[in-house]
Design a protein around this motif. Structure first.
Motif, PDB file in Angstrom:
ATOM      1  N   ALA A 491      -6.922   6.721  -1.058  1.00  7.89           N
ATOM      2  CA  ALA A 491      -7.223   7.520  -2.249  1.00  7.89           C
ATOM      3  C   ALA A 491      -8.176   6.774  -3.182  1.00  7.89           C
ATOM      4  O   ALA A 491      -9.103   7.371  -3.750  1.00  7.89           O
ATOM      5  N   ALA A 492      -7.985   5.470  -3.332  1.00  7.08           N
ATOM      6  CA  ALA A 492      -8.854   4.688  -4.206  1.00  7.08           C
ATOM      7  C   ALA A 492     -10.270   4.612  -3.643  1.00  7.08           C
ATOM      8  O   ALA A 492     -11.257   4.686  -4.387  1.00  7.08           O
ATOM      9  N   LEU A 493     -10.399   4.464  -2.326  1.00  2.00           N
ATOM     10  CA  LEU A 493     -11.723   4.465  -1.708  1.00  2.00           C
ATOM     11  C   LEU A 493     -12.413   5.815  -1.916  1.00  2.00           C
ATOM     12  O   LEU A 493     -13.608   5.873  -2.240  1.00  2.00           O
ATOM     13  N   ASN A 494     -11.659   6.893  -1.741  1.00  2.00           N
ATOM     14  CA  ASN A 494     -12.233   8.222  -1.947  1.00  2.00           C
ATOM     15  C   ASN A 494     -12.614   8.442  -3.407  1.00  2.00           C
ATOM     16  O   ASN A 494     -13.545   9.205  -3.704  1.00  2.00           O
ATOM     17  N   GLY A 495     -11.885   7.789  -4.312  1.00  2.11           N
ATOM     18  CA  GLY A 495     -12.237   7.892  -5.714  1.00  2.11           C
ATOM     19  C   GLY A 495     -13.563   7.223  -6.033  1.00  2.11           C
ATOM     20  O   GLY A 495     -14.247   7.606  -6.995  1.00  2.11           O
ATOM     21  N   VAL A 496     -13.935   6.250  -5.222  1.00  2.00           N
ATOM     22  CA  VAL A 496     -15.225   5.575  -5.389  1.00  2.00           C
ATOM     23  C   VAL A 496     -16.332   6.323  -4.664  1.00  2.00           C
ATOM     24  O   VAL A 496     -17.409   6.581  -5.216  1.00  2.00           O
ATOM     25  N   GLN A 497     -16.053   6.679  -3.389  1.00  2.00           N
ATOM     26  CA  GLN A 497     -17.042   7.389  -2.582  1.00  2.00           C
ATOM     27  C   GLN A 497     -16.322   8.293  -1.596  1.00  2.00           C
ATOM     28  O   GLN A 497     -15.649   7.803  -0.686  1.00  2.00           O
ATOM     29  N   PRO A 498     -16.413   9.609  -1.745  1.00  2.00           N
ATOM     30  CA  PRO A 498     -15.743  10.521  -0.812  1.00  2.00           C
ATOM     31  C   PRO A 498     -16.199  10.288   0.627  1.00  2.00           C
ATOM     32  O   PRO A 498     -17.396  10.195   0.912  1.00  2.00           O
ATOM     33  N   TYR A 499     -15.215  10.191   1.530  1.00  2.00           N
ATOM     34  CA  TYR A 499     -15.488   9.946   2.951  1.00  2.00           C
ATOM     35  C   TYR A 499     -14.148  10.032   3.677  1.00  2.00           C
ATOM     36  O   TYR A 499     -13.086  10.009   3.046  1.00  2.00           O
ATOM     37  N   ASP A 500     -14.178  10.115   4.994  1.00  2.00           N
ATOM     38  CA  ASP A 500     -12.927  10.117   5.760  1.00  2.00           C
ATOM     39  C   ASP A 500     -12.477   8.676   5.982  1.00  2.00           C
ATOM     40  O   ASP A 500     -12.547   8.124   7.082  1.00  2.00           O
ATOM     41  N   TRP A 501     -11.994   8.079   4.890  1.00  2.00           N
ATOM     42  CA  TRP A 501     -11.638   6.659   4.931  1.00  2.00           C
ATOM     43  C   TRP A 501     -10.399   6.405   5.777  1.00  2.00           C
ATOM     44  O   TRP A 501     -10.257   5.314   6.366  1.00  2.00           O
ATOM     45  N   ALA A 502      -9.499   7.345   5.863  1.00  2.00           N
ATOM     46  CA  ALA A 502      -8.300   7.148   6.692  1.00  2.00           C
ATOM     47  C   ALA A 502      -8.705   6.936   8.147  1.00  2.00           C
ATOM     48  O   ALA A 502      -8.226   6.015   8.824  1.00  2.00           O
ATOM     49  N   THR A 503      -9.596   7.794   8.656  1.00  2.00           N
ATOM     50  CA  THR A 503     -10.066   7.638  10.031  1.00  2.00           C
ATOM     51  C   THR A 503     -10.883   6.362  10.194  1.00  2.00           C
ATOM     52  O   THR A 503     -10.732   5.627  11.184  1.00  2.00           O
ATOM     53  N   PHE A 504     -11.747   6.077   9.232  1.00  2.00           N
ATOM     54  CA  PHE A 504     -12.555   4.849   9.256  1.00  2.00           C
ATOM     55  C   PHE A 504     -11.662   3.623   9.445  1.00  2.00           C
ATOM     56  O   PHE A 504     -11.922   2.765  10.297  1.00  2.00           O
ATOM     57  N   LEU A 505     -10.604   3.526   8.659  1.00  2.00           N
ATOM     58  CA  LEU A 505      -9.731   2.359   8.709  1.00  2.00           C
ATOM     59  C   LEU A 505      -8.882   2.339   9.972  1.00  2.00           C
ATOM     60  O   LEU A 505      -8.755   1.306  10.641  1.00  2.00           O
ATOM     61  N   ARG A 506      -8.285   3.472  10.317  1.00  2.00           N
ATOM     62  CA  ARG A 506      -7.398   3.507  11.480  1.00  2.00           C
ATOM     63  C   ARG A 506      -8.156   3.196  12.782  1.00  2.00           C
ATOM     64  O   ARG A 506      -7.615   2.565  13.673  1.00  2.00           O
ATOM     65  N   GLN A 507      -9.398   3.641  12.876  1.00  2.00           N
ATOM     66  CA  GLN A 507     -10.184   3.317  14.070  1.00  2.00           C
ATOM     67  C   GLN A 507     -10.360   1.806  14.205  1.00  2.00           C
ATOM     68  O   GLN A 507     -10.289   1.266  15.312  1.00  2.00           O
ATOM     69  N   ARG A 508     -10.588   1.116  13.125  1.00  2.00           N
ATOM     70  CA  ARG A 508     -10.820  -0.320  13.170  1.00  2.00           C
ATOM     71  C   ARG A 508      -9.529  -1.116  13.267  1.00  2.00           C
ATOM     72  O   ARG A 508      -9.539  -2.263  13.708  1.00  2.00           O
TER      73      ARG A 508
END
Length: 655
Positions: A491-508
């Motif tokens: 949520a904090a990452l999306n508050g800075v820049q909207p993106y699919d951060w959950a998928t970004f992180l889980r993939q890595r």
């Protein structure tokens, strides 16, 4: 009856006696004893007085005495009181409390010796038989700290003492540690200086005691006490790093010899810049005061451990006197200082526990340690503790290390967050295959990836700096821990820049892959490459650690005595059966010398002859031939044509 049915019935009848025997005739487990009382968020009725004597330097013994008030309800009837020795230590992420060092335990009630019994399941718990009417327990024991590094980390030397209060205190079970007040006093060798986040009791000035000097600290909760270790030294210097009126930050130095404390004005200035750059990054502070505890020593055990209002650090003796050679060790202070925000103030919910004997879980250590590792390099560069080029060379070495780590093909990064409990930081036979706490430095690469992606998506208007301020910079001045979960990070990452951060992180975090996440380097304007010349960072790194790094060529690291400290799984040396712990005796029939080995690796590039090594394993010798012709290979970063130097921007000082 059908023959098959008859066969099945007969077989069942024959097996029945054996099945019943397996089920009922064998032994059954005895019930486990009752667990110690579960911690409750209830004030402990009284203040515990703790005194530690740290003057027995020759025998490395800390003598401990405690006065523990007995709760009124227990005093009225008598019964069992449980005292705990801290096991799960913040920053270690595992049950590493050195219970083996506790010796000579004696408990008295009104000068009479009371009976104690160690719990047979939780060996860190001591049951005390408290008689009715008892008002307090007087507890004494010794902390038998390691005499040599082979036994454990050395915390007492002729010139330095490192007091970690978790090693010198028992505390009552059944209470949150924040609810147990401690008044602590310490006897040090006469004339020694000390540094700690604790502050002396203003009403009780230091006094000279038998065999040393005594200081009494103000009353603090037990969790604060454990989070406030102490460095004391025969040679001590305190350097103030902040202006009057700011939340004070100091650099508290101890050293083996007085000349190691001679920092120049320029060297002090970059440590002041570290504080300033961190304040600009996070836009807040979460301490009343902060003490960098730094030991410049070859004798005290190495350490880098975070605390909310201080950090325990050790560095090379030439940290100041050989300034141009010690920069690979200078991201440590930046890393541990970052932990005041990331890890101590904001903490993963499953890493927070009400006491020091409740298990912790490290599922978010890639944030706690991984992002801290990232900011450690960035802040060190922004402050001038390292130059930008030195930081880039350091990042190149990290990228190469994890890009060639064979274990990433079977073990995901997320699983390495369990490693503090699995391995408890013990040496590993095949680290490149087993993996270790890779969430530190591979986590650093993940956050470089995230930072450069935010910058790319926002056209350079936003960055991970904005995340740091939004996530860690809240509640300026507060020292009360705030916990978080994976969803809060997203949520904090999306508050800075909207993106699919959950998928970004889980993939890595969850996927296995042959290569490290290096997209952040490319977006940063660089590519990982190799040359036959080590970077200045690698040369200094080798000199500090007294070793040579051949990981990216022949596939091993070797110390100054010729012993292999690491062998890469699947590398050229691994293929001929070489393992860590063995020694190289000769290279191409000549006595081993690191420079001669370098020459041999380069000479083998013509492809004609293999490299011949005489290897010693214990009392056995063997000769191996390594068919490697790739020459020396050392990682560095090269600029990508047409790409902006985003990494340079990240590492530049903020103004």
């Amino acid at each position: 009856m059908h023959k098959r049915a008859l066969f099945l019935l007969t077989s069942a009848a024959l097996l029945a006696p054996f099945s019943n025997s397996f089920a009922s005739d064998g032994p059954q487990p005895l019930p486990l004893p009752a667990k110690p009382p579960v911690a409750q968020d209830t004030p402990y009725p009284g203040t515990i007085d703790l005194h530690v004597v740290a003057t027995d330097l020759d025998r490395h013994i800390l003598s401990v005495s405690e006065h523990v008030p007995v709760p009124a309800a227990l005093s009225a009837k008598g019964g069992d009181m449980v005292l705990l020795y801290p096991s799960w230590l913040p920053g270690n992420h595992s049950p590493t409390g050195p219970i083996t060092q506790l010796g000579g335990l004696v408990v008295k009630v009104s000068a009479k010796t009371a009976t104690w019994t160690r719990d047979t399941v939780d060996v860190n718990a001591f049951h005390i038989a408290v008689p009715a009417g008892a008002q307090a327990l007087d507890v004494s024991f010794q902390t038998l700290s390691p005499i040599t590094p082979e036994i454990g980390r050395v915390v007492m030397t002729p010139a330095i003492v490192n007091v970690q209060w978790n090693q010198t205190a028992l505390y009552p079970a059944g209470y949150y540690t924040r609810d147990i007040p401690f008044r602590t006093s310490l006897t040090l060798p006469h004339g020694w200086g000390y540094g700690t986040a604790l502050r002396p009791d203003a009403a009780r000035k230091g006094t000279q005691a038998a065999g040393g000097d005594e200081v009494t600290f103000g009353v603090v909760p037990f969790n604060t006490l454990v989070d406030s270790p102490l460095f004391a030294g025969r040679y001590f210097r305190r350097i103030e790093l902040t202006k009057t009126g700011d939340a004070p930050v100091s650099l508290d130095l101890v050293a083996d010899r007085p000349e190691y404390l001679a920092a120049t004005d320029e060297q002090i200035a970059v440590h002041r810049a570290l504080v300033e750059q961190a304040q600009m990054l996070f836009g807040s502070h979460h301490y009343d005061h902060y003490d960098f505890l730094l030991a410049l020593t070859n004798e005290l055990g190495r350490i880098g451990l975070e605390h909310h209002q201080s950090s325990e650090n050790s560095g090379p003796t030439g940290y100041f006197s050989k300034w141009d050679k010690t920069f690979p060790a200078r991201d440590l202070l930046a890393h541990e200082y970052t932990h005041s925000w990331n890890g101590k103030f904001r903490r993963p919910a499953d890493l927070w526990a009400p006491d020091f004997n409740t298990p912790q879980r490290g599922s978010l250590l890639w944030v706690y340690e991984g992002q801290t590792q990232y900011w450690g390099y960035v802040l060190a560069a922004r402050a001038g503790l390292m130059t930008a080029d030195q930081a880039k060379d350091a990042i190149a070495m990290v990228a190469a290390t994890y890009d060639t780590r064979a274990g990433r093909t079977w073990r995901p990064l997320q699983d390495t967050t369990n490693d503090p409990v699995i391995a408890q930081r013990a040496a590993l036979s095949w680290r490149s295959w087993q993996r270790s706490e890779d969430y530190y430095s591979e986590g650093q690469l993940v956050w470089l990836d995230a930072d450069t992606l935010i910058r790319s998506l926002s056209g350079g208007k936003r960055s991970l700096d904005d995340f740091a301020r939004a996530f860690f910079g809240v509640d300026n001045g507060s020292v009360v821990t705030r916990t978080y979960r994976f969803e809060d990070v997203v949520a904090a990452l999306n508050g800075v820049q909207p993106y699919d951060w959950a998928t970004f992180l889980r993939q890595r975090l969850d996927a296995v892959s042959a290569h490290a996440p290096l997209d952040g380097l490319a977006r940063g304007g660089y590519a990982l490459s190799y040359t036959d010349e080590p970077t200045p960072y690698i040369k200094a790194y080798e000199a500090i650690r007294k070793m040579r790094l051949f990981d990216f060529s022949i596939g091993f690291s070797i110390n100054s005595k010729g012993m292999l400290t690491n062998v890469l799984w699947g590398g050229p040396s691994w293929k001929v059966g070489i393992a860590a712990g063995e020694s190289i005796v000769a290279v191409n029939r000549q006595a081993y010398d690191a420079d001669d080995l370098s020459d041999a690796i380069e000479q083998a590039k013509d492809g004609k002859a293999p490299i011949s090594l005489l290897v010693r394993s214990g009392d056995r010798f063997r000769t191996v031939s390594i068919d490697y012709h790739g020459g020396l290979r050392y990682p560095h970063l090269v600029r990508l044509e047409g790409k902006d130097d985003v990494l340079g921007t990240i590492l530049a000082a903020r103004k």
